[in-house]
Design a protein around this motif. Structure first.
Motif, PDB file in Angstrom:
ATOM      1  N   ALA A 193       1.456  -1.731   0.227  1.00 54.08           N
ATOM      2  CA  ALA A 193      -0.487  -0.023  -0.022  1.00 54.08           C
ATOM      3  C   ALA A 193       1.206   1.292   0.253  1.00 54.08           C
ATOM      4  O   ALA A 193       2.257   1.173   0.467  1.00 54.08           O
ATOM      5  N   GLY A 194       0.121   2.449  -0.952  1.00 50.83           N
ATOM      6  CA  GLY A 194       0.798   3.711  -0.557  1.00 50.83           C
ATOM      7  C   GLY A 194       1.808   4.085  -2.159  1.00 50.83           C
ATOM      8  O   GLY A 194       1.704   4.891  -2.653  1.00 50.83           O
ATOM      9  N   LYS A 207      -1.750   5.044  -5.019  1.00 56.46           N
ATOM     10  CA  LYS A 207      -3.469   5.214  -3.602  1.00 56.46           C
ATOM     11  C   LYS A 207      -4.110   5.905  -4.290  1.00 56.46           C
ATOM     12  O   LYS A 207      -5.354   5.406  -3.864  1.00 56.46           O
ATOM     13  N   LYS A 258      -3.243  -4.575   8.998  1.00 61.94           N
ATOM     14  CA  LYS A 258      -1.792  -4.235   8.671  1.00 61.94           C
ATOM     15  C   LYS A 258      -1.740  -3.693   9.818  1.00 61.94           C
ATOM     16  O   LYS A 258      -2.000  -2.468  10.961  1.00 61.94           O
ATOM     17  N   LEU A 294       6.208  -5.043  -0.851  1.00 64.08           N
ATOM     18  CA  LEU A 294       7.404  -4.741  -1.017  1.00 64.08           C
ATOM     19  C   LEU A 294       7.137  -3.504  -1.325  1.00 64.08           C
ATOM     20  O   LEU A 294       6.216  -3.072  -2.603  1.00 64.08           O
ATOM     21  N   TYR A 295       7.836  -2.139  -0.978  1.00 57.60           N
ATOM     22  CA  TYR A 295       7.169  -1.056  -1.944  1.00 57.60           C
ATOM     23  C   TYR A 295       9.231   0.438  -1.693  1.00 57.60           C
ATOM     24  O   TYR A 295       8.769  -0.177  -3.633  1.00 57.60           O
ATOM     25  N   THR A 296       9.295   0.368  -1.012  1.00 57.78           N
ATOM     26  CA  THR A 296      10.821   0.994  -0.702  1.00 57.78           C
ATOM     27  C   THR A 296      11.872   0.135  -2.183  1.00 57.78           C
ATOM     28  O   THR A 296      12.380   0.836  -2.866  1.00 57.78           O
ATOM     29  N   CYS A 308       5.901  -7.503   5.874  1.00 62.99           N
ATOM     30  CA  CYS A 308       6.413  -6.535   4.962  1.00 62.99           C
ATOM     31  C   CYS A 308       7.070  -5.501   5.652  1.00 62.99           C
ATOM     32  O   CYS A 308       7.326  -5.367   6.623  1.00 62.99           O
ATOM     33  N   ASN A 343      -5.587  -0.360   7.016  1.00 57.90           N
ATOM     34  CA  ASN A 343      -4.305  -0.025   7.517  1.00 57.90           C
ATOM     35  C   ASN A 343      -4.843   1.371   9.609  1.00 57.90           C
ATOM     36  O   ASN A 343      -5.340   1.950   9.470  1.00 57.90           O
ATOM     37  N   ASN A 368       9.404   9.094   5.360  1.00 58.63           N
ATOM     38  CA  ASN A 368       7.920   9.342   4.797  1.00 58.63           C
ATOM     39  C   ASN A 368       6.721   9.944   6.164  1.00 58.63           C
ATOM     40  O   ASN A 368       6.852   9.042   7.236  1.00 58.63           O
ATOM     41  N   THR A 426      -3.210   3.426   0.358  1.00 56.08           N
ATOM     42  CA  THR A 426      -4.366   3.666   1.744  1.00 56.08           C
ATOM     43  C   THR A 426      -5.231   4.307   1.245  1.00 56.08           C
ATOM     44  O   THR A 426      -5.367   5.905   0.941  1.00 56.08           O
ATOM     45  N   GLY A 437      11.429  -4.537   4.248  1.00 53.81           N
ATOM     46  CA  GLY A 437      12.693  -4.477   3.981  1.00 53.81           C
ATOM     47  C   GLY A 437      12.838  -5.258   2.751  1.00 53.81           C
ATOM     48  O   GLY A 437      14.136  -5.637   2.817  1.00 53.81           O
ATOM     49  N   SER A 483      11.213   3.361   6.215  1.00 51.49           N
ATOM     50  CA  SER A 483      10.969   2.014   5.501  1.00 51.49           C
ATOM     51  C   SER A 483      12.141   1.608   4.296  1.00 51.49           C
ATOM     52  O   SER A 483      12.979   2.540   4.237  1.00 51.49           O
ATOM     53  N   GLY A 484      12.205   0.118   4.280  1.00 50.93           N
ATOM     54  CA  GLY A 484      13.800  -0.002   3.398  1.00 50.93           C
ATOM     55  C   GLY A 484      13.808  -1.374   4.021  1.00 50.93           C
ATOM     56  O   GLY A 484      13.775  -1.089   4.722  1.00 50.93           O
TER      57      GLY A 484
END
Ligand SMILES: Cc1cc2nc3c(=O)[nH]c(=O)nc-3n(C[C@H](O)[C@H](O)[C@H](O)COP(=O)(O)O)c2cc1C
Length: 353
Positions: A73-74, A77, A213, A313-315, A291, A177, A122, A97, A293, A263-264
């Motif tokens: 998520a993110g 968006k 989450k 994952l995101y970062t 979720c 969330n 963030n 979200t 890293g 994050s990451g």
């Protein structure tokens, strides 16, 4: 095909990323989003990029997905490019979200890179166009609805219930969330009684899997007890599983708010620990989506080995580029072949790769 799948990570690392990283983070993000909105480009690239393989197909909470690595998520968006994320090789992609009304988010600066450690901080605070716009976009994506998750939130129960009612028919799984560290009011749902009541009311008539989450928790008996009580509360109240976990709250002078969520890569060891602790607490109940890293196939393997059914994952996508999901897919297949694992569920309990 191999030239494309092998070449994209190099071009991203040597050309695209340095150019993007010259821009302020939110501008770079907007540019990347514009590229991801060119749907036909990613559809064309999919055969070379995605790296799907029959061994990666897996099932959790009654859903079948072509790979256990998903987009968190993110990233999208407002649900504008979920189809492209699937074409990159993600087994599932999370929109949101989404909140009931449009929100401007927090004051800027609210996004920063920590390039050396491959992390982000963030304090976005859910900027977004709101429920109306998300439901309109999702209703056009129903062809792929088997792999679309939606994250919803709000500061009072009624907002979340309205989002759930509207978006559940348009996706395959709903995440609640309760854990963004940047949005005032969400901490109210860290109170187990309030989380139980909310989860029960959403779960009572649900037609799609429901996940909660969680916020991360630190090492140590007391923090662990608090984190795990939320996981147990959610599952006992009818959630099909939990996402472990959201960003790590940090003080950060570079943010207008003076704090944000990290994050990451620095999160990974904690993610692995929290997934193992959650699996031990829940036993066989509930699915766990990890979720935080995840950058590589062997990191994903270890999460699956300690009890996750999938990961998001995101970062890592920001640091490694659009070839990443495919390279995780191909790497995981190699690890499975080496260990003679025929399916993802065989990885649980397997030794580290
Ligand atoms: C810029 C940014 C925005 C995010 N927005 C959301 C969000 O709207 N909802 C949410 O549940 N998580 C959000 N997250 C958290 C991610 O979904 C994820 O939990 C976190 O980044 C850890 O995973 P990662 O290390 O793979 O990035 C956001 C993360 C970042 C970096």
């Amino acid at each position: 095909m191999d030239v494309l799948s092998g070449g994209i990570p190099i071009v991203y690392r040597t050309v695209i990323r340095p150019a993007l990283f010259r821009l302020p983070p939110e501008n770079a993000q907007r540019l990347a989003e514009s590229a991801l909105r060119i749907g036909p480009l990613w559809r064309l690239a999919r055969p070379a990029l995605a790296g799907f393989n029959a061994r990666l197909r897996t099932e959790f909470a009654g859903l079948v997905v072509p790979s256990p690595i998903g987009a968190a998520a993110g990233l999208d968006k407002d649900c504008k490019f979920l189809g492209s994320l699937l074409d990159l090789g993600f087994g599932f992609a999370t929109g949101g979200t989404v909140t009931l009304g449009p929100r401007p988010g927090n004051p800027r600066p609210r996004l920063a890179r920590q390039t050396r450690s491959e992390a982000l901080v963030n304090a976005m605070g859910f900027p977004g166009a709101g429920l109306e716009s998300a439901s309109e976009r999702l209703s056009k994506l129903t062809r792929r609805a088997g792999r679309l998750f939606v994250s919803i939130s709000g500061t009072i129960e009624d907002e979340i219930i309205q989002c759930h009612r509207r978006l559940e028919p348009l996706c395959s799984l709903v995440e609640i969330n309760i854990s963004s560290p940047n949005t005032g009011g969400l901490r109210a749902f860290h109170e187990p009684g309030r989380l139980r009541a909310l989860t029960q009311s959403l779960a009572s008539g649900k037609r799609r899997p429901l996940f909660v989450k969680l916020p991360p928790w630190e090492r140590g008996r007391e923090s662990r007890a608090i984190g795990l009580s939320l996981a147990e509360t959610a599952v006992d109240a009818g959630a099909d599983g939990v996402i472990v976990a959201n960003t790590r709250p940090v003080e950060y002078v570079g943010m207008a708010l003076g704090r944000g969520g990290m994050s990451g890569l620095p999160l990974y060891d904690d993610t692995l620990r929290m997934v193992a602790e959650t699996r031990a607490a829940l036993g066989k109940r509930g699915a766990i989506v990890a979720c935080g890293g995840v950058f590589t196939a062997s990191q994903l393997w270890r999460l699956l080995a300690v009890g996750a059914s999938a990961a998001q994952l995101y970062t890592a996508l920001v640091y490694r580029g659009p070839g990443l999901p495919g390279s995780i897919n191909r790497g995981l297949v190699r690890l499975m072949e080496k260990a003679d694992c025929k399916s993802i569920v065989d990885i649980e309990g397997a030794p580290p790769s």
